[in-house]
Write a protein that holds these residues in place. Structure first.
Motif, PDB file in Angstrom:
ATOM      1  N   ALA A 282       0.829  -1.209   0.000  1.00 21.46           N
ATOM      2  CA  ALA A 282       0.000   0.000   0.000  1.00 21.46           C
ATOM      3  C   ALA A 282       0.861   1.255   0.000  1.00 21.46           C
ATOM      4  N   ALA A 283       1.948   1.236   0.764  1.00 17.55           N
ATOM      5  CA  ALA A 283       2.834   2.403   0.800  1.00 17.55           C
ATOM      6  C   ALA A 283       3.439   2.669  -0.576  1.00 17.55           C
ATOM      7  N   THR A 284       3.796   1.587  -1.310  1.00 15.94           N
ATOM      8  CA  THR A 284       4.340   1.763  -2.654  1.00 15.94           C
ATOM      9  C   THR A 284       3.320   2.392  -3.586  1.00 15.94           C
ATOM     10  N   LEU A 285       2.092   1.880  -3.553  1.00  8.66           N
ATOM     11  CA  LEU A 285       1.051   2.442  -4.412  1.00  8.66           C
ATOM     12  C   LEU A 285       0.772   3.904  -4.084  1.00  8.66           C
ATOM     13  N   LEU A 286       0.661   4.209  -2.791  1.00  7.08           N
ATOM     14  CA  LEU A 286       0.324   5.576  -2.385  1.00  7.08           C
ATOM     15  C   LEU A 286       1.475   6.540  -2.656  1.00  7.08           C
ATOM     16  N   LEU A 287       2.705   6.085  -2.429  1.00  8.62           N
ATOM     17  CA  LEU A 287       3.847   6.967  -2.650  1.00  8.62           C
ATOM     18  C   LEU A 287       4.004   7.319  -4.125  1.00  8.62           C
ATOM     19  N   ILE A 288       3.908   6.306  -5.001  1.00  4.03           N
ATOM     20  CA  ILE A 288       4.052   6.589  -6.433  1.00  4.03           C
ATOM     21  C   ILE A 288       2.885   7.452  -6.916  1.00  4.03           C
ATOM     22  N   ARG A 289       1.699   7.204  -6.383  1.00  6.48           N
ATOM     23  CA  ARG A 289       0.550   8.035  -6.762  1.00  6.48           C
ATOM     24  C   ARG A 289       0.764   9.485  -6.329  1.00  6.48           C
ATOM     25  N   TRP A 290       1.306   9.666  -5.135  1.00  9.08           N
ATOM     26  CA  TRP A 290       1.567  11.034  -4.641  1.00  9.08           C
ATOM     27  C   TRP A 290       2.668  11.709  -5.461  1.00  9.08           C
ATOM     28  N   LEU A 291       3.732  10.963  -5.756  1.00  6.36           N
ATOM     29  CA  LEU A 291       4.809  11.535  -6.566  1.00  6.36           C
ATOM     30  C   LEU A 291       4.313  11.921  -7.955  1.00  6.36           C
ATOM     31  N   ALA A 292       3.495  11.048  -8.558  1.00  9.71           N
ATOM     32  CA  ALA A 292       2.957  11.374  -9.878  1.00  9.71           C
ATOM     33  C   ALA A 292       2.068  12.610  -9.808  1.00  9.71           C
ATOM     34  N   ASP A 293       1.305  12.744  -8.716  1.00  6.46           N
ATOM     35  CA  ASP A 293       0.441  13.906  -8.570  1.00  6.46           C
ATOM     36  C   ASP A 293       1.244  15.185  -8.379  1.00  6.46           C
ATOM     37  N   GLN A 294       2.358  15.106  -7.662  1.00  2.57           N
ATOM     38  CA  GLN A 294       3.191  16.279  -7.433  1.00  2.57           C
ATOM     39  C   GLN A 294       3.993  16.645  -8.690  1.00  2.57           C
ATOM     40  N   ALA A 295       4.555  15.640  -9.349  1.00  2.00           N
ATOM     41  CA  ALA A 295       5.397  15.920 -10.508  1.00  2.00           C
ATOM     42  C   ALA A 295       4.580  16.332 -11.725  1.00  2.00           C
ATOM     43  N   PHE A 296       3.382  15.759 -11.874  1.00  2.00           N
ATOM     44  CA  PHE A 296       2.558  16.042 -13.056  1.00  2.00           C
ATOM     45  C   PHE A 296       1.213  16.624 -12.646  1.00  2.00           C
ATOM     46  N   HIS A 297       1.245  17.572 -11.719  1.00  2.00           N
ATOM     47  CA  HIS A 297       0.001  18.169 -11.222  1.00  2.00           C
ATOM     48  C   HIS A 297      -0.639  19.034 -12.303  1.00  2.00           C
ATOM     49  N   ASP A 298      -1.966  19.172 -12.218  1.00  2.00           N
ATOM     50  CA  ASP A 298      -2.664  20.019 -13.182  1.00  2.00           C
ATOM     51  C   ASP A 298      -2.284  21.484 -13.033  1.00  2.00           C
ATOM     52  N   SER A 299      -1.922  21.889 -11.799  1.00  2.00           N
ATOM     53  CA  SER A 299      -1.536  23.277 -11.562  1.00  2.00           C
ATOM     54  C   SER A 299      -0.103  23.504 -12.031  1.00  2.00           C
ATOM     55  N   ASP A 300       0.108  24.540 -12.831  1.00  2.00           N
ATOM     56  CA  ASP A 300       1.459  24.857 -13.299  1.00  2.00           C
ATOM     57  C   ASP A 300       2.369  25.242 -12.150  1.00  2.00           C
ATOM     58  N   GLU A 301       1.814  25.796 -11.097  1.00  2.00           N
ATOM     59  CA  GLU A 301       2.631  26.219  -9.955  1.00  2.00           C
ATOM     60  C   GLU A 301       3.171  25.034  -9.184  1.00  2.00           C
ATOM     61  N   MET A 302       2.390  23.944  -9.116  1.00  2.00           N
ATOM     62  CA  MET A 302       2.796  22.788  -8.326  1.00  2.00           C
ATOM     63  C   MET A 302       3.575  21.767  -9.139  1.00  2.00           C
ATOM     64  N   ALA A 303       3.378  21.722 -10.429  1.00  2.00           N
ATOM     65  CA  ALA A 303       4.019  20.699 -11.257  1.00  2.00           C
ATOM     66  C   ALA A 303       5.527  20.890 -11.265  1.00  2.00           C
ATOM     67  N   VAL A 304       6.253  19.789 -11.093  1.00  2.00           N
ATOM     68  CA  VAL A 304       7.715  19.838 -11.126  1.00  2.00           C
ATOM     69  C   VAL A 304       8.204  19.994 -12.560  1.00  2.00           C
ATOM     70  N   LEU A 305       7.574  19.254 -13.482  1.00  2.00           N
ATOM     71  CA  LEU A 305       7.915  19.363 -14.896  1.00  2.00           C
ATOM     72  C   LEU A 305       6.778  20.088 -15.611  1.00  2.00           C
ATOM     73  N   PRO A 306       6.994  21.309 -16.068  1.00  8.59           N
ATOM     74  CA  PRO A 306       5.921  22.089 -16.701  1.00  8.59           C
ATOM     75  C   PRO A 306       5.620  21.621 -18.116  1.00  8.59           C
ATOM     76  N   LEU A 307       5.059  20.408 -18.234  1.00 10.97           N
ATOM     77  CA  LEU A 307       4.653  19.902 -19.538  1.00 10.97           C
ATOM     78  C   LEU A 307       3.257  20.406 -19.871  1.00 10.97           C
ATOM     79  N   ALA A 308       2.801  20.066 -21.046  1.00  9.25           N
ATOM     80  CA  ALA A 308       1.432  20.398 -21.423  1.00  9.25           C
ATOM     81  C   ALA A 308       0.462  19.650 -20.513  1.00  9.25           C
ATOM     82  N   LEU A 309      -0.719  20.225 -20.333  1.00  5.27           N
ATOM     83  CA  LEU A 309      -1.676  19.661 -19.376  1.00  5.27           C
ATOM     84  C   LEU A 309      -2.051  18.234 -19.746  1.00  5.27           C
TER      85      LEU A 309
END
Length: 817
Positions: A282-309
């Motif tokens: 469960a920790a693996t699933l939740l951690l990768i989900r959180w990292l993906a949400d932080q790195a590829f967030h919909d908000s340009d301010e929060m996204a680590v990599l500013p790719l297209a939405l």
């Protein structure tokens, strides 16, 4: 500055404690027990059947002994140093064939005997250390060879249909056994009695856990969304902390559910193993989900990599799918260990998961590269950090594509271990890099919270250093991901603790720490002394600002050099051993660094003699400007065109420099003016003096002066010479006084002549060439010989017109005679 004093005091206390710790003599190891342990370990190494677990346990014991022997090499260190100092005080021993006084010879022999006796345990520790080190190296070699053989061994191909029925039967059997174990325990009266007795706890704990699993992630995400809507300073830090609830709340709910399932007493041996692994899955699933949400967030301010939405959303989905495949692979491994699957069964069951993981790993790498090609480069290159992240993402994307395609192919050919060693470490590596980037962004937000300015705008070094520390700290985890053993990391640490030898001196990490602490303290004391001089002492002296800056800079260089010298000496490095290095450096300086050394010496001369200072208006190499900064190597000059000119200091010492404002800002201004012939010269002089005396920048002592320089070819020439209180305003004063002169001359009827030229042509018919309508020929001159008809020689006549001046003259043209 009180905090700085407290830091210095704390560092001094650390040095004192470290010195006391180093000064204590180390207890000697038990060499009899070591000989017995070493002999037993050597026998184990001779047995080919020794398991990896046995070798790892032996290695751990040997590593503990090795640390004792390393510490044992410092036995009697304090007493040996004292005796060696006494021996050095006696001077060099006499050369062969020479003698020395008997009492000195006896004392020298006594000291040598005592040193030899004290060094005997040190030599024994060094010998035991070498033996333990050799055994550890042999164990590492054996384990590495076994790992390489297991990795490169060819197993059954998962594409062989013969192995499929057996694999399906084995997996079905494992699932049935787990279900039968659960049903059997649930039907048992004793287990039901325990569950009934613990029913309230089961319902409460299970209910809370289920609620956290279902709602925890949504609660944390809602909190982050509210913070984004009410963005203020420090929101990024608080947002990051709240976002961790997306991991912690559901994970805590999983732990509560596992606890509730355990206290039902329905879980047998198989289910207990599964429940033990469930929180980590469960920790693996939740951690990768959180990292993906932080790195590829919909908000340009929060996204680590500013790719297209759309690219971010696709990458987020692929990352979540990869986390599921990563957990499925570990679940299958648990069943393999529980039921001891055959190699064919393991290959068939693991291959679909491996193929699934490789496909989506390829998709994730392709997503990042397509985003780069689609035009996100401009957004990423807006900052240096964005450019680095873009390049890293592009490299990792290409690597993921290669590994995602290569891993399943090798597994299909029978190299299942190699395929797994490529695919799953690549997934973990992407997660680790994402974690580092997210933590770097958190550090940037924390810096913005503390300082009130963004790191990219402030160009601060601290966030960069923090990111560098994060990258260095991730290296051990990266090594573990790609197959390194924990023993490999401990071996690196042991080598670091051992230090390295420099001549006859061994430098250890504690010596490095001592050197750094002493240098930092010396640097802080130098800065404190410089600050006291700059703010409290030097302003009360008669030194000008340039002299004060020179004193402060000189003390800074001397203080830093002294701090480095004291720190190196405190670390135990004998500076006399640097003589060879210094000699080699002197040769290199003489040939390759002579310009740098010349500029350095010139900078010191400038700081001492101070022929120029900050704020001076100087001219060097034909360039005018204001001195803004004098460093050791160069001087920064701001020109009147408002650009900086970096000039090597050697140019100031070896060249000619004009300093217009050294010592004072007074300067002379000379204005030249001409009037027409026939003008009253006394009146002109009076007007010019009157204009000069009424200008507020002109000094009356010395008084302005008008010089009648002479009778020019075209005018009566005058010079107005004045002394300005600020020569830097010379252009402004010149302009204003020229305006005043022009206005007064017009008012007084004084003419300022100008030259007028009349061009006369001799033989103008040559220009017409005898064509019809050509102008008539001009009369020929009666003086001098007649010019040939082919000659067209222009004549220039300068004549004085009203309001002008000039002279009449014939100027030959054509052939220039």
């Amino acid at each position: 500055m009180g905090w700085l004093h407290r830091i210095v005091a704390a560092c001094l206390a650390l040095i004192l404690c470290a010195g006391l710790a180093l000064a204590q003599d180390v207890e000697a190891p038990d060499y009899d027990a070591w000989d017995s342990r070493a002999a037993s370990g050597e026998r184990i190494l001779q047995e080919p059947q020794a398991s990896d677990e046995t070798l790892e346990a032996l290695r751990l014991q040997l590593a503990e002994w090795r640390e004792r022997f390393l510490a044992g090499q410092d036995i009697n260190a304090t007493r040996i140093d004292a005796l060696e100092s006494q021996l050095q005080a006696l001077g060099e021993p006499p050369a062969e064939g020479e003698s020395e006084p008997e009492d000195i010879a006896e004392r020298r022999a006594t000291l040598n005997a005592q040193i030899s006796e004290l060094r005997a345990p040190v030599l024994r520790a060094e010998e035991a250390y070498s033996r333990a080190n050799a055994m550890i190296a042999e164990i590492d070699r054996i384990i590495r060879e076994r790992q390489a053989d297991a990795l490169l061994s060819v197993g059954p191909s998962p594409l062989n249909p013969v192995h499929w029925p057996g694999a399906i039967d084995a997996l079905t059997t494992s699932i049935l056994l787990s279900w039968q174990e659960l049903v059997a325990n649930a039907r048992d009266a004793g287990h039901r009695a325990v569950a009934w007795r613990n029913l309230p706890s089961i319902l409460i704990v299970g209910g809370i856990g289920l609620m956290l699993i279902l709602r925890g992630h949504r609660w944390a995400r809602a909190g982050v969304t509210r913070l984004i809507a009410h963005s203020r300073r420090g929101t990024g830090v608080i947002r990051f902390v709240i976002s961790l609830g997306q991991i912690m709340l559901p994970l805590f709910g999983i732990i509560l559910l596992v606890t509730a399932a355990t206290i039902t007493d329905f879980a047998g041996p198989r289910w207990r193993v599964l429940l033990e692994h469930l929180p980590s899955w469960a920790a693996t699933l939740l951690l990768i989900r959180w990292l993906a949400d932080q790195a590829f967030h919909d908000s340009d301010e929060m996204a680590v990599l500013p790719l297209a939405l759309e690219d971010r959303r696709r990458a987020r989905r692929v990352a979540n799918i990869l986390s599921v495949s990563y957990v499925l692979r570990d679940m299958l491994r648990v069943f393999v260990e529980l039921d001891n699957y055959a190699a064919e069964t393991e290959a068939v069951l693991q291959f679909p998961v491996l193929l699934f993981s490789g496909y989506f790993l390829f998709r994730l790498g392709r997503t990042r590269n397509e985003a780069h090609m689609a035009g996100s480069r401009a957004a990423l290159e807006s900052t240096d950090a964005g450019l680095f992240r873009m390049r890293l993402a592009r490299f990792m994307g290409r690597a993921a594509m290669v590994l995602g395609a290569l891993g399943p192919v090798l597994a299909a050919l029978g190299y299942l271990k190699v395929g797994e060693a490529l695919i799953y470490p690549a997934i973990a590596t992407l997660g680790l890099i994402g974690l580092v980037m997210v933590l770097q962004q958190f550090i940037n937000n924390l810096y913005e919270l503390v300082t009130g300015s963004h790191p990219d705008e402030d160009n601060s070094l601290w966030p960069v250093l923090a990111g560098f520390v994060l990258a260095i700290g991730s290296i051990p985890f990266l090594a573990l991901i790609w197959g390194a053993r924990r023993a490999d990391l401990t071996e690196v640490w042991a080598r670091f603790q051992e230090g390295f030898s420099f001549g006859e001196t061994r430098i250890s990490p504690s010596d490095f720490l001592l050197v750094i602490i002493v240098f930092v303290i010396g640097f802080m004391l130098t800065r404190l002394f410089q600050g006291a001089l700059r703010t409290a002492v030097l302003p009360r002296t008669k030194l000008d600002q340039g002299g004060q800056n020179a004193v402060v800079s000189g003390i800074g260089y001397v203080g830093i050099f002294a701090a480095a010298l004291v720190a190196i000496t405190a670390g135990g490095l004998d500076l006399s051993s640097l003589a060879i290095v210094a000699g080699a450096l002197s040769v290199g300086i003489g040939f390759g660094l002579q310009n740098i050394v010349s500029n350095f010496v010139s900078g010191i001369i400038l700081l001492i003699e101070r022929p120029i200072g900050e704020g001076d208006w100087i001219e060097v190499n034909g360039t005018h400007g204001i001195v803004k900064d004098i460093s050791v190597r160069s001087t920064r000059l701001e020109t009147f065109d408002r650009y900086d000119l970096i000039i090597p200091n050697a140019d100031f010492v070896s060249g000619t420099v004009a300093n217009y404002t050294r010592g004072n800002s007074l300067g002379r201004l000379i204005l030249s003016v001409g009037v027409a012939y026939g003008t009253d010269t006394r009146k002109v002089e009076k007007i010019l003096l009157d204009i000069a005396r009424h200008h507020d920048m002109v000094l009356m002592n010395p008084a302005p002066m008008v010089v009648f320089t002479g009778f020019g070819a075209d005018a009566l020439d005058f010079e107005l010479r004045v002394i300005l209180r600020d020569v830097g305003q010379g252009l402004v004063v010149r302009t204003e006084m020229n305006h005043d002169i022009a206005e007064r001359f017009v008012a007084e009827g004084i003419e300022i002549p100008f030259a007028q030229r009349d061009i006369w042509l001799r033989n103008p018919e040559a220009l017409g060439g005898g064509r019809p309508g050509a102008p008539p020929a001009a009369p020929q001159s009666t003086t001098g010989p007649a010019e040939p008809e082919t000659t067209n020689r222009p004549q220039r006549q300068e004549r004085a017109e009203p309001g002008s001046y000039g002279s009449e003259a014939d100027i030959d043209g054509g052939d220039g005679r």
